[in-house]
Design an enzyme around this catalytic site. Structure first.
Site, mmCIF file in Angstrom:
data_model
loop_
_atom_site.group_PDB
_atom_site.id
_atom_site.type_symbol
_atom_site.label_atom_id
_atom_site.label_comp_id
_atom_site.label_asym_id
_atom_site.label_seq_id
_atom_site.Cartn_x
_atom_site.Cartn_y
_atom_site.Cartn_z
ATOM 1 C CG LEU A 1 -3.885 5.578 5.544
ATOM 2 C CD1 LEU A 1 -4.304 6.949 6.076
ATOM 3 C CD2 LEU A 1 -4.809 4.494 6.073
ATOM 4 C CD GLU A 2 -3.762 2.373 -3.704
ATOM 5 O OE1 GLU A 2 -4.504 2.029 -4.649
ATOM 6 O OE2 GLU A 2 -2.629 1.907 -3.512
ATOM 7 C CG LEU A 3 -6.897 7.153 1.735
ATOM 8 C CD1 LEU A 3 -6.878 8.363 2.645
ATOM 9 C CD2 LEU A 3 -7.548 5.962 2.409
ATOM 10 C CE1 TYR B 1 0.691 4.035 -4.980
ATOM 11 C CE2 TYR B 1 1.834 2.086 -5.810
ATOM 12 C CZ TYR B 1 0.704 2.683 -5.273
ATOM 13 O OH TYR B 1 -0.407 1.921 -5.022
#
Length: 480
Positions: A246-248, A443
């Site tokens: 998840l990149e939110l 990252y």
């Protein structure tokens, strides 16, 4: 007006859903395409086809898979201008900016695929008593990629390299706001020999995304989007004991030390705050500048903001295109008005222009504080709110005080300050260059900005499942 279709098993199909979704050019407010929102049946077909295609794709050598991905990447590069124009029509990004980002995404796709050539899909470690343990990393199977509207091409390409090169098949669900360029990507994939069923496309809204996320045969969901939607993805995948990356959202800070050039730094910050009309999850949304250079920095920031000319992204003179739609512009307007109501001063921009299209000017605010929405919630617009701090340490402390943790940028020439900045609770810290770094970077977002490490080896770790095979030194002796 163009009618868009799903791409399943190498064929174009009309979605089975009944609701029609329009794709609107935000510069003209006119519909440029439409499609039927995909249903659960569409998702079932796409996943079933991907399941059937996966064993044959995984059986290819890694080198062969990488070769197929490179062929697609080369074709994309040859059509970069066309793809940039489609992005401009669907979400407003100026064509020149779009081309540069797409070129970077193509290079990134190739680099990510190349990493498969050295990734340890199998390795052996010594075992006890002279035996050994073979560690074999298997592809997961069918993976899902759900992408946002702000970088339609970049986000698809950024996710697919490791997933495909590791031997997985993929179902992509782009944002319903910007599917035009993604549809074209799949047309190009079909023309370059990727086997049918390896890449599948299902158009639709949040309901389509939920059906894909909750599907029993999807083994990994790679999602980029809002915190709220990310929580729903995490809940659905957790219930099925499946993985998600998840990149939110982000509320990225910038900390500016006393010893830097205030004019050059202001120009760099303006780019990071206003490019793509501020519609980047790592846009510079909170600016903390040392009091010794604050006045000169702010004046240079104001002057630079006024050079970001508004217009249709198809016009080469345009620097600042529209926001994606009326809803997003309303969010930006509301954040600025909240700040002004609470005591902030508008130094540039700050008002909706009287023209057609969902435009908002590059805006500089001073006198902001941490009670204001523009400092606490993701704005996703061309707004640069500036806070003056008495020390670099104060800047770092205030930068860290957020529920988000995607990235941060620091401008300093002090080695001790660089060391201190590395402790910021974010996934990426850029020092003296926003968006720096190469293909080996990995990252993981912190706090509410997401979960799951990505980039370089971490992306392949996420795309594969390790299994250990222990082999004893000798077999048991034959019985009498």
């Amino acid at each position: 007006m163009e009618t868009l279709h799903n791409f399943i098993g190498g064929r174009w199909e009309e979605p089975a859903g009944e609701d029609v979704v329009a794709v609107v050019n935000p510069a003209t407010e006119e519909a440029v395409a439409h499609f039927r929102a995909g249903s659960a049946d569409d998702v079932d077909r796409a996943v079933a086809v991907a399941v059937a295609a996966q064993p044959e794709w995984a059986a290819l050598t890694v080198a062969r898979r990488v070769e197929r991905i490179h062929a697609w990447a080369d074709t994309i590069a040859a059509h970069a201008a066309e793809l940039a124009e489609l992005e401009c029509r669907e979400m407003g990004k100026p064509v020149g900016i779009g081309r540069s980002f797409i070129a970077g995404a193509v290079a990134g796709l190739k680099a990510a695929a190349n990493q498969a050539l050295t990734y340890p899909f199998s390795e052996t470690v010594p075992g006890p008593a002279g035996g050994r343990t073979d560690i074999v990393r298997h592809p997961l199977g069918v993976t899902a990629v759900i992408t946002p509207w702000n970088f339609p091409v970049v986000m698809v390409l950024g996710a697919l390299g490791p997933l495909l090169a590791a031997g997985n098949t993929v179902v992509v669900k782009p944002s319903e706001r910007s599917p035009l360029s993604t549809v074209r990507l799949f047309e190009l994939a079909a023309s370059t020999g990727l086997p049918p069923g390896v890449l599948n496309l299902v158009l639709g809204d949040g309901r389509t995304g939920a059906a894909l996320t909750e599907h029993k045969d999807v083994t990994l969901v790679h999602f980029t989007g809002s915190v709220g939607a990310g929580r729903a993805v995490g809940k659905a995948t957790g219930h099925r004991l499946r993985r998600c990356v998840l990149e939110l959202g982000g509320k990225d800070p910038v900390v500016i030390d006393a010893g830097v050039n205030p004019v050059a730094t202001a120009q760099a910050v303006a780019f990071g705050a206003f490019i793509n009309t501020g519609q980047i999850c790592t846009s510079m949304e909170r600016i903390y500048v040392h009091e010794r250079i604050a006045d000169e920095f702010v004046e240079a920031l104001i002057a630079t903001a006024r050079t970001f000319t508004i217009g249709d992204g198809l016009d080469p003179a345009t620097v600042l295109g529209p926001l994606v739609d009326a809803r997003q512009r309303e969010t930006v307007r509301r954040h600025v008005e909240d700040a002004v109501h609470k005591g902030a001063t508008v130094r540039a921009g700050g008002a909706v222009p009287e023209r057609r299209g969902y435009f908002y000017p590059a805006t500089v605010l001073t006198g902001v504080d941490d009670t204001m929405l523009v400092m606490t919630e993701e704005t996703f617009g061309p707004i640069a709110p500036v806070t003056v701090v008495s020390s670099f340490e104060e800047g770092l402390t205030r930068a860290a005080a957020s529920r988000y943790g995607l990235a941060a940028t620091v401008y300093t020439d002090d080695p001790d300050h660089i060391t201190a900045a590395a402790q910021l609770p974010v996934g990426v810290v850029w020092v003296n260059q926003w968006q720096g770094g190469g293909p080996e970077r990995l990252y993981e977002p912190a706090r509410e900005s997401g979960m799951g490490a990505t980039g370089a080896r971490a992306a392949y770790d996420a795309a594969t499942r390790p299994a250990a095979v222990h082999v004893a030194a000798t077999a048991p002796a034959a019985g009498r």
